[in-house]
Design an enzyme around this catalytic site. Structure first.
Site, PDB file in Angstrom:
ATOM      1  N   ALA A  74       0.596  -1.007  -0.106  1.00 32.61           N
ATOM      2  CA  ALA A  74      -0.036   0.343  -0.367  1.00 32.61           C
ATOM      3  C   ALA A  74       0.814   1.644  -0.166  1.00 32.61           C
ATOM      4  CB  ALA A  74      -0.536   0.069   1.319  1.00 32.61           C
ATOM      5  N   GLY A  75       0.208   2.447  -0.369  1.00 30.48           N
ATOM      6  CA  GLY A  75       0.796   3.424  -0.772  1.00 30.48           C
ATOM      7  C   GLY A  75       1.569   4.588  -2.491  1.00 30.48           C
ATOM      8  N   ASP A  77      -0.071   3.001  -5.009  1.00 29.75           N
ATOM      9  CA  ASP A  77      -0.966   2.661  -5.679  1.00 29.75           C
ATOM     10  C   ASP A  77      -2.220   2.780  -4.853  1.00 29.75           C
ATOM     11  OD1 ASP A  77      -2.683   2.741  -7.932  1.00 29.75           O
ATOM     12  OD2 ASP A  77      -2.591   0.991  -8.002  1.00 29.75           O
ATOM     13  N   LYS A  78      -1.822   4.074  -4.154  1.00 32.78           N
ATOM     14  CA  LYS A  78      -3.182   4.549  -3.482  1.00 32.78           C
ATOM     15  C   LYS A  78      -4.426   4.802  -4.191  1.00 32.78           C
ATOM     16  CE  LYS A  78       0.079   8.250  -0.868  1.00 32.78           C
ATOM     17  NZ  LYS A  78      -0.680   7.611   0.652  1.00 32.78           N
ATOM     18  N   ASN A 123       9.293   9.199   4.243  1.00 33.36           N
ATOM     19  CA  ASN A 123       7.932  10.312   3.854  1.00 33.36           C
ATOM     20  C   ASN A 123       6.359  10.492   4.737  1.00 33.36           C
ATOM     21  OD1 ASN A 123       4.827   9.073   4.104  1.00 33.36           O
ATOM     22  ND2 ASN A 123       6.045   7.162   4.678  1.00 33.36           N
ATOM     23  N   MET A 125       3.469  11.511   3.600  1.00 29.49           N
ATOM     24  CA  MET A 125       2.303  11.868   2.525  1.00 29.49           C
ATOM     25  C   MET A 125       0.734  11.924   3.411  1.00 29.49           C
ATOM     26  SD  MET A 125       3.465  11.587  -0.014  1.00 29.49           S
ATOM     27  CE  MET A 125       2.708  10.942  -1.307  1.00 29.49           C
ATOM     28  N   GLY A 126       0.415  11.024   4.045  1.00 29.90           N
ATOM     29  CA  GLY A 126      -0.494  12.394   5.533  1.00 29.90           C
ATOM     30  C   GLY A 126      -2.111  11.531   4.709  1.00 29.90           C
ATOM     31  N   PHE A 127      -1.813  10.136   4.191  1.00 26.18           N
ATOM     32  CA  PHE A 127      -3.585   9.421   3.514  1.00 26.18           C
ATOM     33  C   PHE A 127      -4.151  10.382   2.352  1.00 26.18           C
ATOM     34  CE2 PHE A 127      -4.942   7.136   7.367  1.00 26.18           C
ATOM     35  CZ  PHE A 127      -3.546   6.463   7.024  1.00 26.18           C
ATOM     36  N   SER A 196       0.133   4.229  10.267  1.00 22.37           N
ATOM     37  CA  SER A 196       0.921   5.128   9.997  1.00 22.37           C
ATOM     38  C   SER A 196       1.096   6.198  10.546  1.00 22.37           C
ATOM     39  CB  SER A 196      -0.080   6.500   9.208  1.00 22.37           C
ATOM     40  OG  SER A 196       0.367   6.904   8.102  1.00 22.37           O
ATOM     41  N   ASN A 198       1.793   9.217   9.439  1.00 24.83           N
ATOM     42  CA  ASN A 198       1.734  10.425   9.270  1.00 24.83           C
ATOM     43  C   ASN A 198       0.010  10.949   9.576  1.00 24.83           C
ATOM     44  OD1 ASN A 198       4.472  10.214   8.662  1.00 24.83           O
ATOM     45  ND2 ASN A 198       3.694   8.913   6.622  1.00 24.83           N
ATOM     46  N   THR A 199      -0.626  10.573  10.449  1.00 26.11           N
ATOM     47  CA  THR A 199      -2.037  11.215  10.544  1.00 26.11           C
ATOM     48  C   THR A 199      -1.759  11.605  11.981  1.00 26.11           C
ATOM     49  OG1 THR A 199      -2.666  10.167   8.771  1.00 26.11           O
ATOM     50  CG2 THR A 199      -4.717  10.485  10.258  1.00 26.11           C
ATOM     51  N   LYS A 235      -2.885  -3.256   9.833  1.00 30.51           N
ATOM     52  CA  LYS A 235      -1.898  -3.490   9.527  1.00 30.51           C
ATOM     53  C   LYS A 235      -0.791  -2.386  11.406  1.00 30.51           C
ATOM     54  CE  LYS A 235       0.907  -1.695   6.240  1.00 30.51           C
ATOM     55  NZ  LYS A 235       1.468  -0.989   4.937  1.00 30.51           N
ATOM     56  N   ASN A 264       4.341  -1.106   8.864  1.00 31.90           N
ATOM     57  CA  ASN A 264       4.250   0.228   8.323  1.00 31.90           C
ATOM     58  C   ASN A 264       5.334   0.518   8.874  1.00 31.90           C
ATOM     59  OD1 ASN A 264       3.238   2.604   7.478  1.00 31.90           O
ATOM     60  ND2 ASN A 264       0.728   2.199   8.291  1.00 31.90           N
ATOM     61  N   TYR A 327       8.388  -2.136  -2.373  1.00 33.60           N
ATOM     62  CA  TYR A 327       7.821  -1.187  -2.170  1.00 33.60           C
ATOM     63  C   TYR A 327       8.985   0.028  -2.687  1.00 33.60           C
ATOM     64  CZ  TYR A 327       5.818   3.722  -2.173  1.00 33.60           C
ATOM     65  OH  TYR A 327       5.312   5.502  -2.766  1.00 33.60           O
ATOM     66  N   THR A 328       9.658   0.610  -1.233  1.00 35.63           N
ATOM     67  CA  THR A 328      10.988   1.048  -1.640  1.00 35.63           C
ATOM     68  C   THR A 328      12.547   0.612  -2.082  1.00 35.63           C
ATOM     69  OG1 THR A 328      10.853   2.037   0.764  1.00 35.63           O
ATOM     70  CG2 THR A 328      13.079   2.088  -0.270  1.00 35.63           C
TER      71      THR A 328
END
Length: 350
Positions: A74-75, A77-78, A123, A125-127, A196, A198-199, A235, A264, A327-328
């Protein structure tokens, strides 16, 4: 060698610009899968189905059949834009999202940063996503096309769901349930993302009381859609210590959770920004979480975080993962990384 030249040029550009440009390029060639397979070194579906060595990688978990155990985390292809291309790029499954009930822009840029000396991405990103309605419509369109053309439905689609930034912790379960209703008839599995960094406040939901409320709300939503057997996974963050992880898993197993995505990103800071680390910095934590979790549960575990080489993917499977995601590592190793992993796993089986 060619990838090293291309990477040197790409890494001079803004990471998020490269990401969106890559999405556009892949979508452009979605109708020419043989080009994507050539670039990524991926066998055709016909070859995959006919070769005994490749057949050895077929994996069944959560009552789902996967052509092999490698998926896209995930992340990346949001918004469900790569469904037509995922298998041509070398993936047996793709986890879309994180998707929230309402669309949201995410945090201000810069929010995706390469740290090449550490083989890492940072990252914040913040959803950012197009919202559940839009993403659900894209998945529905893909499913319909597959059915109308009578194509083999081998790609498995997970949907990673979260809450909107302005939704309070007290109302979080409602957001997760709303997403679950949208995707219950479209996804092969759902992932409840409470991990996450980031939220604001999201990770505070990683406690037994909050998780039970969220899981039960999601489960009830799938039942309302006549999808009571749809797998639901949690997750979790890599920072959870072994005892807390064991307690969470024992509780979640008792509720009927179908599995876990571990892990995560690792929460931290970079140049004054707060966000999450992926790639090499999270590798050891992700592996340790997998090992601790496997001693506590026999449910499905999807392991992700710091898989930067094919032998590392094999090591995660050997440590107890049912499936692995990247991903990375794909960013740094290049377009042939997924097929390199699949080939390595095939050779390991022989």
């Amino acid at each position: 060698m060619v990838w090293n030249w291309i990477k040197a040029w790409l890494f001079k550009k803004d990471a998020e610009w490269v990401h969106h440009s890559t999405l556009k390029l892949v979508k452009l060639f979605a109708c020419l899968p043989f080009i994507l397979r050539w670039v990524s070194g991926t066998p055709s579906q016909k070859k995959f189905s006919s070769e005994t060595s490749l057949n050895a990688l077929k994996t069944n978990c959560m009552n789902l059949d996967f052509q092999h155990p490698l998926g896209l985390a995930a992340g990346f292809d949001k918004n469900a834009e790569l469904l037509d291309s995922a298998q041509s790029l070398g993936f047996a499954f793709i986890e879309v999202g994180t998707v929230t009930p309402r669309p949201q822009p995410g945090n201000e840029r810069p929010r995706l940063i390469r740290v090449s000396q550490n083989l890492a991405l940072f990252n914040r990103m913040g959803f950012n996503n197009d919202g559940a309605d839009v993403v659900a419509e894209r998945i529905k369109k893909f499913r319909t096309k597959i059915a109308l053309k009578n194509l083999p439905n081998t790609l498995k689609i997970g949907v990673n769901i979260g809450k909107n930034k302005d939704t309070t912790a007290q109302l979080a379960a409602q957001d997760y349930a709303m997403c679950a209703e949208k995707f219950a008839k479209l996804a092969d599995y759902l992932v409840v993302n409470v991990s996450s960094p980031n939220t604001p406040g999201l990770r505070d939901l990683q406690n037994i009381k909050s998780l039970e409320e969220i899981f039960k709300a999601v489960k009830e939503a799938t039942i309302r859609q006549d999808c009571s057997k749809l797998p639901i996974l949690l997750k979790l963050a890599p920072e959870i210590d072994p005892e807390q992880l064991k307690d969470l898993i024992e509780a979640a197993d008792s509720w009927g959770v179908d599995g876990y995505v571990l892990t995560n990103t690792w929460g931290g800071k970079h140049k004054g920004f707060t966000g999450g680390w992926s790639g090499q910095p999270v590798a050891e934590y992700s592996l340790n979480s997998l090992r601790y979790a496997r001693t506590a549960t026999q449910k499905t575990i999807i392991n992700v975080g710091g898989i930067l080489t094919p032998d590392e993917a094999q090591a995660r499977l050997a440590a107890g993962a049912d499936l692995v995601q990247i991903y990375t590592g794909w960013i740094y190793a290049g377009p042939r990384f997924p097929s390199d992993i699949v080939r390595f796993l095939t050779q390991s089986k022989s």
